[in-house]
Enzyme design. Sequence first.
Site, PDB file in Angstrom:
ATOM      1  N   SER A   1       0.908  -1.290  -0.081  1.00 31.40           N
ATOM      2  CA  SER A   1       0.098   0.027   0.206  1.00 31.40           C
ATOM      3  C   SER A   1       0.920   1.149   0.182  1.00 31.40           C
ATOM      4  O   SER A   1       1.960   1.353   0.267  1.00 31.40           O
ATOM      5  CB  SER A   1      -0.796   0.068   1.082  1.00 31.40           C
ATOM      6  OG  SER A   1      -0.067  -0.011   2.436  1.00 31.40           O
TER       7      SER A   1
ATOM      8  N   ASP B   1       2.692  -7.622  13.767  1.00 29.84           N
ATOM      9  CA  ASP B   1       3.659  -6.798  13.481  1.00 29.84           C
ATOM     10  C   ASP B   1       4.364  -5.687  14.093  1.00 29.84           C
ATOM     11  O   ASP B   1       4.055  -4.341  13.745  1.00 29.84           O
ATOM     12  CB  ASP B   1       3.131  -6.441  11.758  1.00 29.84           C
ATOM     13  CG  ASP B   1       4.494  -5.705  10.942  1.00 29.84           C
ATOM     14  OD1 ASP B   1       5.250  -6.151  11.413  1.00 29.84           O
ATOM     15  OD2 ASP B   1       4.071  -4.832  10.162  1.00 29.84           O
TER      16      ASP B   1
END
Length: 675
Positions: A19, A128
Amino acid sequence: MPEIAGYRVSRVVGTGGMSTVYLGTQLSLGREVAIKVMLPEALADEVSRRRFENEARTIARLEHPHIVGIHEVGRTADGLPWYAMPHLPRGHVGQRRLTGDPQRVREILRALLSALAFAHARGVIHRDVKAENVLFDEADRPLLADFGIALRRGHGTRVTMTGLAVGSTAYMAPEQARGQQVDHRADLYSVGVLAWEMLTGELPYKADDALAMAIQHAQSPLPKLPPGLRQWQSFMDRALAKSPRKRFPDATQMLAALERVPLSGGSHGARLQDFAYGAAARLQRLPKPAWVAVGLVCAAAIGLGMPWRHLAEDVADGEAAPASSASSPTDASSVSAAAMAPGNGGIADGGAATMHGAAPLSVADQAIERARERMRTGRLATPNGESALDSLLEAVRAEAGHPQLAVASTALLDALGESATGAIVAGRDAEATHLLQAAARVQEAASPSASARANHRARVDKALRARIAIASRRVNRTDALRLVEHARVAGLPDATVQQLRAQAERIPDLQGRDPGNLDGMVVLDGATRPLAAFVSPVSRAGYARFAEVTGREPALCRERISLLRVLDRRDWTTPGFEQGGGDPVVCVSWKDAEAYAQWLGQRDGYRYRLPTTAEAASLAAAGGARIVSEWRADCTANCSRRTVAGASWRTDSASRTLDPDRGYDDVGFRLVREL
């Protein structure tokens, strides 16, 4: 730049593997936002596509002061998925130098663990956690961002291709790097890596490529922290354990352990106390012949002016301190050789030898040390007979006036409070009851400080109110009333208990009926029967779906008769001003609103309708947009006219009656659901 309805996109602020993040302005509110748009090439990958969609759903449901929220989700003019979130211009934690500020490190870790405890309790694993995903807002508060590869319970690892290890390798837990099934303890490992990085200014493992880094996380032993950070070593050893079973069991207990880490190594006096209460426990595990050797080594170290405390710790851990680590000598007369022995006989059992005649550890001393050790390993109130609570009560029985009892009981009460509130928020009521009962015993038998007692009550009170608020949103009266018992067990004031009971009793009793999904809704107080109202009016995008499916013709929209309006027809599709998909739909008639309610009910099986004026007082508490008036169910003059409530951008009138066949450019509607 992508074309996004309702937003002006200005520039790129970041890129990732799937992205691009843009800086933009949300036109309806005039605020700066960050807009994350999936890359075109990522759309060809089903895994990436599902991961991005999962990110939007996950973030939208996590409302926490230390989690970056989400404003809106949509598609660009080219069909690329996007979502808008707050613009946080103060950078990420990787851009801060925190090596000399352990207090700030603790604050950041406290915020992250609080956010993860909240997410984990809702079945969400971040997967993450890294420096770049810890951002700072205008108030310099740390916020956890980018749940793009988050894993929700029930989805399993099918979202990830077989053998694909997602996450940033430098912070990745060993089992995650191997592509195995992960749980919330993988996030806690990543927090440990981040803590190491903030404290030391570098990562615990270094490698030239991702594969080598993953191998180090899986196989290489954890390095030792610098001497000035030795007080963090036990915390790091557990946080970065290779096996998930050896790590902290949850974020709440990791937070409790964090609070017990001293901010600095302390003075000589603090080191002496650490030696007496810390090194003794480790030395007790050595074979008996080793005690004499340890005593001789420490005596030699004192004679040489070496840092005997660190040397003794290294010997107890099976290591040797280098001779070059000598520092200024410590006053040996205050050192008790008995502190190194498991019993009361000094260096060797059965002997009376002590150094300089210092007193041996008493039964209470040993019990308090056992309590501290059990707190460090998370055994607060269980298992029975081997918990920190049992050891503390043993110390009270042995010497009720022991000077360390107040400190130990305060620490245990704080740890029990943290764990109890975590259990309350997570819905583990049996565990919460047990922990609260244990905290009550600590307060009754020992002597925690007055501030610790007050903090405990305030913490439990806050957790119970938050949980009852959740029960209210879910219309779960039974659950809320059950929580009132926690307040009584915790010893909260009678007035507080009664307030919580009243808060619970205001929740409607559905008598076993399922309220259904109440996302985006709020339960109304004071209605004649249980009702839930949508927080916001029906949006233009929502009404467009209804009009497309049903083929309903738009109502004529005009405020007054004029030649201009006849020539320039207005309806909900062209109200005369620009609208975004999330704005309240206007120019819809009362009959349009009724038709929408029936259509919505046919889709999910619930009964929707417009609210009455009598319900408007409760509806006002629902919040939402207030730029338009809203249709009500009430009518006048044989129902030839219908009531509109609330001021709008066009009028300050609180109530008026209008033609139900016509739409008005300042009138929208919202619905209520009968529960």
